[in-house]
Design a protein around this motif. Structure first.
Motif, mmCIF file in Angstrom:
data_model
loop_
_atom_site.group_PDB
_atom_site.id
_atom_site.type_symbol
_atom_site.label_atom_id
_atom_site.label_comp_id
_atom_site.label_asym_id
_atom_site.label_seq_id
_atom_site.Cartn_x
_atom_site.Cartn_y
_atom_site.Cartn_z
ATOM 1 N N LEU A 1 -38.224 5.597 15.862
ATOM 2 C CA LEU A 1 -39.930 5.567 16.616
ATOM 3 C C LEU A 1 -39.968 4.064 16.747
ATOM 4 O O LEU A 1 -40.666 3.858 18.491
ATOM 5 C CB LEU A 1 -40.783 6.390 15.166
ATOM 6 C CG LEU A 1 -40.896 6.919 14.873
ATOM 7 C CD1 LEU A 1 -42.101 7.661 13.805
ATOM 8 C CD2 LEU A 1 -41.218 8.346 15.543
ATOM 9 N N ASN A 2 -39.701 2.959 16.782
ATOM 10 C CA ASN A 2 -40.081 1.509 17.172
ATOM 11 C C ASN A 2 -38.229 1.373 17.425
ATOM 12 O O ASN A 2 -37.690 0.816 16.236
ATOM 13 C CB ASN A 2 -40.780 0.701 16.249
ATOM 14 C CG ASN A 2 -41.491 -0.189 16.846
ATOM 15 O OD1 ASN A 2 -40.102 -0.530 18.372
ATOM 16 N ND2 ASN A 2 -42.456 -1.272 15.869
ATOM 17 N N SER B 1 -40.330 5.079 7.904
ATOM 18 C CA SER B 1 -40.901 4.826 8.371
ATOM 19 C C SER B 1 -41.795 4.491 7.303
ATOM 20 O O SER B 1 -42.087 4.848 6.637
ATOM 21 C CB SER B 1 -41.357 5.691 9.492
ATOM 22 O OG SER B 1 -41.355 5.912 10.913
ATOM 23 N N GLU C 1 -47.745 0.720 13.077
ATOM 24 C CA GLU C 1 -45.683 0.762 14.059
ATOM 25 C C GLU C 1 -45.001 -0.210 14.108
ATOM 26 O O GLU C 1 -43.867 -0.607 14.168
ATOM 27 C CB GLU C 1 -46.779 1.276 15.467
ATOM 28 C CG GLU C 1 -47.228 0.263 16.268
ATOM 29 C CD GLU C 1 -48.651 0.311 16.552
ATOM 30 O OE1 GLU C 1 -49.332 -0.566 16.833
ATOM 31 O OE2 GLU C 1 -48.988 1.382 15.942
ATOM 32 N N TRP D 1 -42.898 0.931 11.381
ATOM 33 C CA TRP D 1 -42.158 2.770 12.377
ATOM 34 C C TRP D 1 -40.556 2.281 11.856
ATOM 35 O O TRP D 1 -39.749 0.829 12.151
ATOM 36 C CB TRP D 1 -42.202 2.848 13.328
ATOM 37 C CG TRP D 1 -43.366 3.708 12.976
ATOM 38 C CD1 TRP D 1 -44.987 3.753 11.570
ATOM 39 C CD2 TRP D 1 -44.685 4.010 14.440
ATOM 40 N NE1 TRP D 1 -45.964 4.254 12.582
ATOM 41 C CE2 TRP D 1 -45.645 4.477 13.867
ATOM 42 C CE3 TRP D 1 -43.676 4.349 16.076
ATOM 43 C CZ2 TRP D 1 -46.862 4.736 14.773
ATOM 44 C CZ3 TRP D 1 -45.075 4.632 17.023
ATOM 45 C CH2 TRP D 1 -46.514 4.613 15.895
#
Length: 84
Positions: free
Chosen positions: A51-52, A63, A44, A47
């Motif tokens: 998303l982040n 991502s 993450e 990402w």
């Protein structure tokens, strides 16, 4: 893992990518009787900004990659973790 500060995360600053990132604790072990911890950078961290949101300043890429050219004098540099 319960006694680790911040849930077993270690925060790092990398001058090569111009930002702070974190690694999460994967396991406890020992080397020659000395307690050690194993950490890895979670996916993450790489990402995209959808998303982040922490990655909003690193381009609008897919991502798994970050465009770090903006902090490297505009050089076309994209980074990722190995084995995505």
């Amino acid at each position: 893992f319960q006694n680790k500060p911040d849930g077993g995360r270690v925060y790092l600053y990398s001058t090569q990518i111009c930002r702070s990132i974190y690694a999460t604790q994967e396991s406890d072990s020992s080397v020659l009787g000395i307690s050690t911890d194993t950490y890895s950078i979670p996916a993450e961290v790489f990402w995209n900004a959808t998303l982040n949101p922490d990655n909003a300043g690193f381009g609008d890429s897919d991502s798994g990659i970050l465009d770090v050219g903006v902090c490297n004098k505009g050089a076309p540099i994209i980074i990722s973790l190995p084995h995505l």
